[in-house]
Design an enzyme around this catalytic site. Sequence first.
Site, PDB file in Angstrom:
ATOM      1  CE  LYS A 227      -3.154   2.538   3.075  1.00 43.47           C
ATOM      2  NZ  LYS A 227      -3.798   2.524   4.416  1.00 43.47           N
ATOM      3  CG  ASP A 232      -5.774   8.315   4.551  1.00 42.14           C
ATOM      4  OD1 ASP A 232      -6.591   8.947   3.859  1.00 42.14           O
ATOM      5  OD2 ASP A 232      -6.090   7.370   5.293  1.00 42.14           O
ATOM      6  CE  LYS A 239      -6.483   8.994   7.966  1.00 41.86           C
ATOM      7  NZ  LYS A 239      -6.962   7.833   8.737  1.00 41.86           N
ATOM      8  CG  ASP A 250      -2.103   5.318   5.229  1.00 37.78           C
ATOM      9  OD1 ASP A 250      -2.014   4.282   5.922  1.00 37.78           O
ATOM     10  OD2 ASP A 250      -3.149   5.668   4.679  1.00 37.78           O
ATOM     11  CG  ASP A 309      -9.904   7.611   6.933  1.00 41.70           C
ATOM     12  OD1 ASP A 309      -8.853   7.672   6.271  1.00 41.70           O
ATOM     13  OD2 ASP A 309      -9.935   7.667   8.174  1.00 41.70           O
ATOM     14  CD  GLU A 311      -6.843   5.475   2.346  1.00 40.40           C
ATOM     15  OE1 GLU A 311      -5.705   5.131   2.715  1.00 40.40           O
ATOM     16  OE2 GLU A 311      -7.750   5.736   3.159  1.00 40.40           O
ATOM     17  NE  ARG A 313     -10.675  -1.211   3.867  1.00 40.98           N
ATOM     18  CZ  ARG A 313     -11.150  -1.409   5.099  1.00 40.98           C
ATOM     19  NH1 ARG A 313     -12.246  -2.127   5.279  1.00 40.98           N
ATOM     20  NH2 ARG A 313     -10.528  -0.916   6.156  1.00 40.98           N
TER      21      ARG A 313
END
Length: 459
Positions: A227, A232, A239, A250, A309, A311, A313
């Site tokens: 990933k 993010d 967030k 992230d 949020d 995202e 996956r």
Amino acid sequence: MSLVFAAPDPAAIPVHVIEQDALEDWLKDQPEHIQGWVAANGFAAGLGSSCLIPSEEGGIAMVLAGYGTAKARSRGRFHLASIAAGLPEGTYQLSDLAEDRLEEEALGWLLSGYAFDRYRAQKPAVAKLVAPDDIQALRAEAIAAGEALTRDLINTPASDMGPADLEAACADLASNFGAEMSVIRGEALLEQNFPMIHTVGRAADQAPRLIDMHWGNEGPTLTLVGKGVCFDTGGLNLKPGSSMGLMKKDMGGAATVLGLAHMIMALELPVQLRVLIPAVENSVSANAYRPGDILTARNGLTVEINNTDAEGRLVLADALALGAEDEPDLMISMATLTGAARVAVGPDLAPYYSDDSAFSGALEEAATRVADPVWRLPFHAPYEAMIEPGIADLDNAPKGGFAGSITAALFLRRFAGDAPYAHFDIYGWNPTPAPARPKGGVGMGARALLEALPKMLDL
């Protein structure tokens, strides 16, 4: 920063590693002046303590390194690294350390030389270690270099580690080892059927992209998917500031995959390696994707967006679907995916998912051997219904708050096809300084996987 062993040196200062209950017997064989010096300094061989014994010339004759008790050692790892960090510049050689502890402690000593100094001068350990005779020195150096790469990538803020910068880091790695690399960027993602990678990253200034690296022409096929969400914000489901502060990490899954790839290529493992990294920034703009949107993934499954949020996956799903098309012998994804995993196991364990007991057995045996702890969590089939919203094939953020890491793993498994597959839901960050592991970015699970791959793939 050079995480390598010192050349053999007959003048290297011996480091005597002494367990707490063995100190008295060790002292009996020493001259009176050493016994007196140790007593005067209050050295009791507690874990992490040290005592420098002076030479007649005013230098260091030897170092006594406290190794504590077995119980104390069980509560941590890389125990000699804290001693290495406090030693003056020089060349040292380990003595009196059990053979089964040599590799861990030698690696920890190397990693004590790591410091993230891109923006400010730092003070890593300056004590150099001669490689112990009973370890594979080049292997330890390759592992240390791979770990340093992972840490550097995670520690770098998004201002200097956006999708384009992550692509450049991949290109450097590929160039160093003669790997081939291709990149699909921007609107080309739609043209080549990577709609979810495009959707997540389209609101950012830097175009989303899929990085695809190949290395090796013989042996079993291994695909690593990381990933690469370089920052993010949470998207339109923004967030809070307290949760956004660490989101430069992230892309820790991509960083860890690249560190593992470095180790594999540097050690010339006989595998055909593929590395897939969807690199995006999840930003807020007029064209950001929305809660309630329904996306169609590369493999045709539809996904209802119930939280922008969640995202990671989504971008991993398209990359996994591509990886599955080649039917690799093993496919592994790594991601800083869910807070639920942190609640479950904290920051020090790498939770993973696998249906293959042979894979899990090999991994956990290796993890113990190399002090890279992992913890198996279940692909619990009864929870499949939780990720099926009814209006679409899948829900990217099931309501209710239960089993968040498991439902994320089940979501990803829908895109892995028939390939043998394992998923790591890592944290990628060390919140509290520890020996050989300063506060900041850290690799999780990579060393365990490297150790286990020969057994997993019959190398």
